[in-house]
Design an enzyme around this catalytic site. Structure first.
Site, PDB file in Angstrom:
ATOM      1  N   LYS A 184       1.567   4.270  -2.677  1.00  0.00           N
ATOM      2  CA  LYS A 184       1.210   5.640  -2.049  1.00  0.00           C
ATOM      3  C   LYS A 184       2.243   6.615  -2.470  1.00  0.00           C
ATOM      4  O   LYS A 184       2.160   7.784  -3.040  1.00  0.00           O
ATOM      5  CB  LYS A 184       0.643   5.947  -0.970  1.00  0.00           C
TER       6      LYS A 184
ATOM      7  N   TYR B  97       0.887  -1.278   0.033  1.00  0.00           N
ATOM      8  CA  TYR B  97      -0.014   0.033   0.080  1.00  0.00           C
ATOM      9  C   TYR B  97       0.625   1.379  -0.015  1.00  0.00           C
ATOM     10  O   TYR B  97       0.662   2.166  -0.938  1.00  0.00           O
ATOM     11  CB  TYR B  97      -0.973  -0.113   1.299  1.00  0.00           C
TER      12      TYR B  97
HETATM   13  N1  LIG Z   1      -7.608   5.852   6.745  1.00  0.00           N
HETATM   14  C1  LIG Z   1      -6.413   6.320   6.954  1.00  0.00           C
HETATM   15  O1  LIG Z   1      -5.850   6.629   8.130  1.00  0.00           O
HETATM   16  C2  LIG Z   1      -5.641   7.190   5.809  1.00  0.00           C
HETATM   17  C3  LIG Z   1      -6.031   7.240   4.537  1.00  0.00           C
HETATM   18  N2  LIG Z   1      -5.478   7.928   3.847  1.00  0.00           N
HETATM   19  C4  LIG Z   1      -5.594   7.955   2.476  1.00  0.00           C
HETATM   20  O2  LIG Z   1      -7.134   8.724   2.435  1.00  0.00           O
HETATM   21  C5  LIG Z   1      -7.736   8.130   1.356  1.00  0.00           C
HETATM   22  C6  LIG Z   1      -8.946   7.782   1.829  1.00  0.00           C
HETATM   23  O3  LIG Z   1      -9.048   6.700   2.548  1.00  0.00           O
HETATM   24  P1  LIG Z   1     -10.290   6.178   3.316  1.00  0.00           P
HETATM   25  O4  LIG Z   1     -11.434   7.080   3.086  1.00  0.00           O
HETATM   26  O5  LIG Z   1      -9.901   5.656   4.739  1.00  0.00           O
HETATM   27  O6  LIG Z   1     -10.708   4.865   2.699  1.00  0.00           O
HETATM   28  P2  LIG Z   1     -11.999   4.191   1.827  1.00  0.00           P
HETATM   29  O7  LIG Z   1     -11.514   2.859   1.726  1.00  0.00           O
HETATM   30  O8  LIG Z   1     -12.969   4.407   3.070  1.00  0.00           O
HETATM   31  O9  LIG Z   1     -12.432   4.965   0.582  1.00  0.00           O
HETATM   32  C7  LIG Z   1     -11.867   4.896  -0.853  1.00  0.00           C
HETATM   33  C8  LIG Z   1     -12.866   4.617  -1.566  1.00  0.00           C
HETATM   34  O10 LIG Z   1     -12.307   4.426  -3.015  1.00  0.00           O
HETATM   35  C9  LIG Z   1     -13.177   3.472  -3.390  1.00  0.00           C
HETATM   36  N3  LIG Z   1     -12.261   2.964  -4.638  1.00  0.00           N
HETATM   37  C10 LIG Z   1     -11.104   1.908  -4.417  1.00  0.00           C
HETATM   38  N4  LIG Z   1     -10.788   1.666  -5.851  1.00  0.00           N
HETATM   39  C11 LIG Z   1     -11.280   2.332  -6.602  1.00  0.00           C
HETATM   40  C12 LIG Z   1     -11.334   2.186  -7.960  1.00  0.00           C
HETATM   41  N5  LIG Z   1     -10.741   1.372  -8.731  1.00  0.00           N
HETATM   42  N6  LIG Z   1     -12.193   3.219  -8.622  1.00  0.00           N
HETATM   43  C13 LIG Z   1     -13.004   4.000  -8.208  1.00  0.00           C
HETATM   44  N7  LIG Z   1     -12.922   4.066  -6.742  1.00  0.00           N
HETATM   45  C14 LIG Z   1     -12.326   3.083  -5.828  1.00  0.00           C
HETATM   46  C15 LIG Z   1     -13.380   2.535  -2.402  1.00  0.00           C
HETATM   47  O11 LIG Z   1     -14.330   1.615  -2.876  1.00  0.00           O
HETATM   48  P3  LIG Z   1     -14.291   0.309  -1.892  1.00  0.00           P
HETATM   49  O12 LIG Z   1     -14.608   0.395  -0.697  1.00  0.00           O
HETATM   50  O13 LIG Z   1     -15.252  -0.542  -2.698  1.00  0.00           O
HETATM   51  O14 LIG Z   1     -12.925  -0.435  -2.306  1.00  0.00           O
HETATM   52  C16 LIG Z   1     -13.775   3.525  -1.386  1.00  0.00           C
HETATM   53  O15 LIG Z   1     -15.122   3.932  -1.569  1.00  0.00           O
HETATM   54  C17 LIG Z   1      -7.042   6.879   0.589  1.00  0.00           C
HETATM   55  O16 LIG Z   1      -6.229   7.386  -0.731  1.00  0.00           O
HETATM   56  C18 LIG Z   1      -6.009   6.365   1.435  1.00  0.00           C
HETATM   57  O17 LIG Z   1      -4.821   6.186   0.984  1.00  0.00           O
HETATM   58  C19 LIG Z   1      -4.177   8.489   3.864  1.00  0.00           C
HETATM   59  C20 LIG Z   1      -3.585   8.360   5.353  1.00  0.00           C
HETATM   60  C21 LIG Z   1      -4.404   7.699   6.251  1.00  0.00           C
HETATM   61  C1  LIG Z   2      -4.659  -4.450  16.844  1.00  0.00           C
HETATM   62  C2  LIG Z   2      -4.212  -3.036  17.426  1.00  0.00           C
HETATM   63  C3  LIG Z   2      -2.657  -3.269  17.471  1.00  0.00           C
HETATM   64  C4  LIG Z   2      -4.369  -2.156  16.211  1.00  0.00           C
HETATM   65  C5  LIG Z   2      -5.864  -1.527  15.949  1.00  0.00           C
HETATM   66  C6  LIG Z   2      -5.663   0.002  14.999  1.00  0.00           C
HETATM   67  C7  LIG Z   2      -4.975  -0.110  13.661  1.00  0.00           C
HETATM   68  C8  LIG Z   2      -6.206  -0.707  12.738  1.00  0.00           C
HETATM   69  C9  LIG Z   2      -4.709   1.334  13.314  1.00  0.00           C
HETATM   70  C10 LIG Z   2      -3.822   1.715  14.328  1.00  0.00           C
HETATM   71  C11 LIG Z   2      -2.888   2.931  13.423  1.00  0.00           C
HETATM   72  C12 LIG Z   2      -3.743   2.914  12.018  1.00  0.00           C
HETATM   73  C13 LIG Z   2      -3.223   3.492  10.830  1.00  0.00           C
HETATM   74  C14 LIG Z   2      -3.641   3.112   9.614  1.00  0.00           C
HETATM   75  C15 LIG Z   2      -4.630   1.866   9.494  1.00  0.00           C
HETATM   76  C16 LIG Z   2      -5.197   1.574  10.903  1.00  0.00           C
HETATM   77  C17 LIG Z   2      -4.255   1.449  11.893  1.00  0.00           C
HETATM   78  C18 LIG Z   2      -3.405   0.521  11.483  1.00  0.00           C
HETATM   79  C19 LIG Z   2      -3.248   3.294   8.117  1.00  0.00           C
HETATM   80  C20 LIG Z   2      -2.158   2.225   7.788  1.00  0.00           C
HETATM   81  C21 LIG Z   2      -4.181   3.681   7.181  1.00  0.00           C
HETATM   82  C22 LIG Z   2      -3.373   4.351   5.703  1.00  0.00           C
HETATM   83  C23 LIG Z   2      -2.259   5.213   5.951  1.00  0.00           C
HETATM   84  O1  LIG Z   2      -2.133   5.840   5.017  1.00  0.00           O
HETATM   85  C24 LIG Z   2      -1.461   5.028   7.236  1.00  0.00           C
HETATM   86  C25 LIG Z   2      -2.215   4.641   8.423  1.00  0.00           C
HETATM   87  C26 LIG Z   2      -1.121   4.799   9.787  1.00  0.00           C
HETATM   88  C27 LIG Z   2      -2.209   4.518  10.838  1.00  0.00           C
END
Ligand SMILES: NC(=O)C1=CN([C@@H]2O[C@H](COP(=O)(O)OP(=O)(O)OC[C@H]3O[C@@H](n4cnc5c(N)ncnc54)[C@H](OP(=O)(O)O)[C@@H]3O)[C@@H](O)[C@H]2O)C=CC1
Ligand SMILES: CC(C)CCC[C@@H](C)[C@H]1CC[C@H]2C3=C(CC[C@]12C)[C@@]1(C)CCC(=O)C[C@@H]1CC3
Length: 345
Positions: free
Chosen positions: A148, A144
């Site tokens: 990114k 992942y």
């Molecule tokens: N959550 C976090 O802690 C962090 C997230 N990010 C970034 O933030 C962004 C949003 O994350 P988050 O909201 O958590 O993720 P989600 O999975 O909730 O949202 C992503 C969305 O993109 C859709 N998607 C996936 N593949 C495709 C595709 N090929 N075409 C169109 N749509 C697609 C997913 O659909 P489906 O669910 O069906 O796959 C989903 O609806 C991402 O770019 C992630 O890398 C960055 C740092 C931390």
């Molecule tokens: C089982 C426990 C030890 C951990 C449970 C929590 C984790 C699921 C989360 C703690 C830090 C989070 C995190 C992300 C996803 C969810 C956690 C691992 C990311 C990997 C999501 C996508 C990113 O770009 C970075 C995030 C860092 C922190």
């Protein structure tokens, strides 16, 4: 000669707008008077002022119909980080992002805001107050993150002030809030299986967890500051809560808020990481015969046992960013939003 109508600057598209962050972003944009096209592989809700376009972002024709008359695009789609499908990450985050860039250029879009991740500089060892000038990870923690990194490079390189195509990347970290499908549900699942009794390491490692509305705020500020003469063109920006917190204190607050016990017993980081690595290898070898998803993956153990917090000074200086919701308030709103995950529910 027919003059091309300049798309309204209040008309934008959110690729990934059905996801956790995407939907919060869409809701805020609508509040602020934007009309929004959502492009996503699925449709998860309906909202007045929002048109939905269902499709895969690797399909340029499908994208083009969602980008008609749009001047600003947010790209926050990605496969779930917990997946270990390398080909899917490469297809969507790398090839798909190339397609998004090309579709934006073809459609006459002027601004592209990418949701990147602060993890693009994280290699599984401590990052303390990391700034945007840290080099990209040479050994990223998973596929992942690897994709990114490539995605961010592609978007920032595409910035062309002469041609009027402007790009910027937002690097959030540890997003949490209502409707998050990852952090709280995974934590509660582990607690319900009795796996949240242990603290990995001494428990003092500080990390960033960022309330989703702050991440949304950072995206909108970046979009609104993005102009041909602004210093933000082609740059990445960390967006955090600016309140690093001990990883295990944060987890404990969420767990206790939902009625579960906080973890108490310490385990050495190296031991847990080694076991997680072994388990991961074993599941990889046995993949053709059985599917088993361990809770403590090497990636999660690394995130749980190291420091990883980032400076958002550059965003404060260039974007005028300041978190709008404190960590305490964010945790409270998050806990209240998950009645179905409370102990005994
Ligand atoms: N959550 C976090 O802690 C962090 C997230 N990010 C970034 O933030 C962004 C949003 O994350 P988050 O909201 O958590 O993720 P989600 O999975 O909730 O949202 C992503 C969305 O993109 C859709 N998607 C996936 N593949 C495709 C595709 N090929 N075409 C169109 N749509 C697609 C997913 O659909 P489906 O669910 O069906 O796959 C989903 O609806 C991402 O770019 C992630 O890398 C960055 C740092 C931390
Ligand atoms: C089982 C426990 C030890 C951990 C449970 C929590 C984790 C699921 C989360 C703690 C830090 C989070 C995190 C992300 C996803 C969810 C956690 C691992 C990311 C990997 C999501 C996508 C990113 O770009 C970075 C995030 C860092 C922190």
């Amino acid at each position: 000669m027919a003059t091309r109508i300049r798309p309204s600057s209040k008309r934008c598209a959110v690729i990934g707008g059905s996801g956790f962050l995407g939907r919060h972003l869409v809701e805020k944009l609508v509040d602020r008077g934007y009309s929004v096209s959502v492009f996503d592989i699925r449709q998860s809700y309906e909202l007045p002022g929002v048109s939905f376009h269902q499709g895969d972002l690797c399909d340029k024709q499908a994208l083009l119909s969602a980008l008609e008359d749009v001047s600003l695009v947010f790209h926050c789609a990605s496969p779930a980080p917990a997946s270990d499908d390398r080909l899917l990450f490469e297809r969507v985050n790398i090839k798909g992002t190339q397609t998004v860039i090309q579709a934006c250029i073809d459609a006459g879009v002027q601004k592209l805001v990418l949701t990147s991740s602060a993890s693009v500089v994280f290699e599984g060892t401590d990052v303390k107050n990391g700034k945007e000038d840290l080099p990209y990870a040479k050994r990223p923690i998973d596929y992942y993150t690897q994709t990114k990194i490539e995605q961010e490079k592609l978007v920032l390189k595409a910035c062309d002030q002469q041609k009027g195509f402007l790009t910027v990347a937002i690097r959030p970290h540890g997003i949490f809030g209502p409707r998050d499908p990852q952090l709280v549900p995974t934590l509660v699942d582990a607690a319900r299986q009795g796996k949240m009794k242990f603290i990995i390491g001494d428990g003092t490692n500080l990390v960033d967890f960022t309330y989703v509305e702050n991440v949304v705020h950072g995206h909108i500020l970046a979009a609104e500051c993005l102009r041909a003469d602004s210093p933000i063109c082609g740059k990445p920006y960390h967006i955090t809560n600016d309140e690093p917190v001990r990883f295990w204190d944060f987890m404990s607050e969420i767990l206790v808020g939902l009625g579960y016990a906080a973890p108490r017993f310490h385990l050495p980081y190296g031991l847990v990481y080694g076991i997680a690595l072994l388990l991961w290898l074993l599941t990889w070898i046995l993949r053709p015969f059985m599917s088993f998803k361990p809770t403590f993956t090497p990636m999660r153990v690394a995130l749980a046992g190291t420091y990883h917090y980032y400076s958002c000074e550059r965003a404060k200086e260039h974007l005028g960013y300041k978190p709008v919701v404190s960590l305490k308030e964010g945790i409270k709103r998050t806990v209240e939003s998950y009645p179905q995950l409370r102990r005994g529910a």
